[in-house]
Scaffold this motif. Structure first.
Motif, short mmCIF file in Angstrom:
data_model
loop_
_atom_site.label_atom_id
_atom_site.label_comp_id
_atom_site.label_asym_id
_atom_site.label_seq_id
_atom_site.Cartn_x
_atom_site.Cartn_y
_atom_site.Cartn_z
N PHE A 191 37.34 36.54 36.92
CA PHE A 191 38.14 37.46 37.45
C PHE A 191 39.04 38.32 36.32
CE2 PHE A 191 42.10 39.14 39.32
CZ PHE A 191 41.67 39.67 40.23
N GLY A 192 39.47 37.45 35.24
CA GLY A 192 40.17 38.06 34.20
C GLY A 192 39.49 39.07 33.44
N GLU A 193 38.27 38.87 33.05
CA GLU A 193 37.23 39.66 32.21
C GLU A 193 36.94 40.74 33.00
OE1 GLU A 193 34.79 36.15 29.79
OE2 GLU A 193 34.32 36.37 32.25
N LEU A 194 36.83 40.87 34.45
CA LEU A 194 36.49 41.66 35.27
C LEU A 194 37.57 42.80 35.25
CD1 LEU A 194 34.60 40.82 38.29
CD2 LEU A 194 34.07 42.68 36.81
N ARG A 195 38.82 42.19 35.37
CA ARG A 195 40.03 43.04 35.37
C ARG A 195 40.25 43.79 33.98
NH1 ARG A 195 46.17 42.02 36.28
NH2 ARG A 195 46.61 44.05 36.89
N ARG A 196 40.13 43.15 33.02
CA ARG A 196 40.12 43.84 31.78
C ARG A 196 38.98 45.19 31.70
NH1 ARG A 196 41.66 38.82 30.35
NH2 ARG A 196 39.71 38.32 29.69
N THR A 197 37.94 44.63 32.15
CA THR A 197 36.65 45.45 31.98
C THR A 197 36.76 46.99 32.74
OG1 THR A 197 35.49 43.39 31.37
CG2 THR A 197 34.16 45.42 31.95
N VAL A 198 37.26 46.62 34.00
CA VAL A 198 37.12 47.77 34.94
C VAL A 198 38.52 48.46 34.84
CG1 VAL A 198 36.84 48.37 37.43
CG2 VAL A 198 35.75 46.38 36.48
N ALA A 199 38.50 49.45 34.00
CA ALA A 199 39.89 49.93 33.50
C ALA A 199 40.53 50.67 34.73
CB ALA A 199 39.30 50.93 32.31
N GLY A 200 41.79 50.28 34.91
CA GLY A 200 42.47 50.98 35.64
C GLY A 200 42.53 50.50 37.36
N ILE A 201 41.74 49.42 37.42
CA ILE A 201 42.23 48.74 38.80
C ILE A 201 43.10 47.93 38.91
CG2 ILE A 201 40.40 46.86 38.15
CD1 ILE A 201 39.14 47.31 41.01
N SER A 202 43.70 47.51 39.89
CA SER A 202 44.99 46.72 40.06
C SER A 202 44.21 45.31 40.68
CB SER A 202 46.10 47.13 41.28
OG SER A 202 45.42 47.14 42.31
N GLU A 203 45.14 44.25 40.17
CA GLU A 203 44.61 42.93 40.56
C GLU A 203 44.34 42.86 42.22
OE1 GLU A 203 46.51 38.38 40.42
OE2 GLU A 203 46.85 39.76 38.91
N ARG A 204 45.29 43.60 42.88
CA ARG A 204 45.04 43.49 44.51
C ARG A 204 43.85 44.24 44.97
NH1 ARG A 204 46.29 46.91 48.84
NH2 ARG A 204 46.93 45.78 50.56
N HIS A 214 28.01 37.21 44.04
CA HIS A 214 28.24 35.73 44.48
C HIS A 214 29.40 35.30 43.49
CE1 HIS A 214 27.20 31.40 44.80
NE2 HIS A 214 27.40 31.35 43.49
N ARG A 215 30.12 34.37 44.35
CA ARG A 215 31.26 33.80 43.90
C ARG A 215 31.03 32.33 43.49
NH1 ARG A 215 36.25 31.56 45.98
NH2 ARG A 215 37.96 32.09 44.55
N PRO A 234 41.21 26.01 36.90
CA PRO A 234 40.11 26.44 37.85
C PRO A 234 39.30 27.56 37.25
CG PRO A 234 42.08 26.25 39.19
CD PRO A 234 42.63 26.09 37.79
N LYS A 235 38.15 27.70 37.38
CA LYS A 235 37.40 28.54 36.78
C LYS A 235 36.39 29.29 38.17
CE LYS A 235 33.49 29.59 33.51
NZ LYS A 235 32.80 28.72 32.54
N VAL A 236 36.59 30.65 38.23
CA VAL A 236 35.91 31.36 39.22
C VAL A 236 35.06 32.39 38.37
CG1 VAL A 236 35.70 32.57 41.19
CG2 VAL A 236 37.61 30.91 41.01
N GLU A 237 33.64 32.34 38.53
CA GLU A 237 32.60 33.52 38.12
C GLU A 237 32.15 34.12 39.07
OE1 GLU A 237 30.89 31.94 33.97
OE2 GLU A 237 29.87 31.21 35.59
N TYR A 238 32.17 35.63 38.83
CA TYR A 238 31.32 36.36 39.86
C TYR A 238 30.17 36.85 39.16
CZ TYR A 238 35.64 36.33 42.11
OH TYR A 238 36.88 36.12 42.90
N SER A 239 28.96 36.93 39.97
CA SER A 239 27.97 37.59 39.44
C SER A 239 26.88 38.32 40.57
CB SER A 239 26.90 36.25 38.97
OG SER A 239 26.59 35.55 40.01
N LEU A 240 25.85 39.20 40.12
CA LEU A 240 25.26 39.86 41.09
C LEU A 240 24.19 39.01 41.70
CD1 LEU A 240 24.57 43.11 39.29
CD2 LEU A 240 26.13 42.69 40.98
N THR A 241 24.15 38.86 42.85
CA THR A 241 22.90 38.31 43.91
C THR A 241 21.72 39.20 43.52
OG1 THR A 241 23.29 39.75 45.71
CG2 THR A 241 24.89 37.56 45.61
N GLU A 242 20.57 38.68 43.98
CA GLU A 242 19.37 39.73 44.08
C GLU A 242 19.39 41.04 44.73
OE1 GLU A 242 14.94 38.76 45.17
OE2 GLU A 242 15.64 36.80 44.48
#
Length: 109
Positions: free
Chosen positions: A36-49, A65-66, A74-82
């Protein structure tokens, strides 16, 4: 849950993509799984909410996929499904069109 009705394939694709952020999230997840944190830093300008909301919608539509790793912290990773990869494949030419015409688009009033 509402029953969806579409007039064409583009209508369906835009419905699942709705808004500015989902395409960017899919683009960055196409590089590989992100926390989540990596995504938040990567997607510039998006709020956490907004990121939370968009990820939930993408997960509900079967594009993302979560995965929760039960550890401390705790560690949560997000990835693309097929299914998500198939949409990303369709978005790549659109992104290339944007790159090819970015200067013209910047100049629009």
């Amino acid at each position: 849950m509402r029953k969806r009705s579409y007039t064409c394939g583009l209508d369906a694709a835009i419905d699942v993509m709705g808004g500015k952020w989902k395409g960017l999230i899919l683009f960055w997840l196409g590089e590989g799984p992100l926390r989540f944190g990596e995504l938040r830093r990567t997607v510039a300008g998006i709020s956490e909410r907004m990121l939370i909301l968009q990820l939930r919608e993408l997960e509900a539509s079967g594009l993302v996929h979560r995965e929760v790793h039960h550890q401390v912290p705790p560690k949560v990773e997000y990835s693309l499904t097929e299914f998500g990869h198939s949409l990303l494949t369709a978005l790549i030419p659109l992104g290339q069109w944007g790159e090819d015409h970015i200067e013209r688009l910047k100049a629009l009033p």
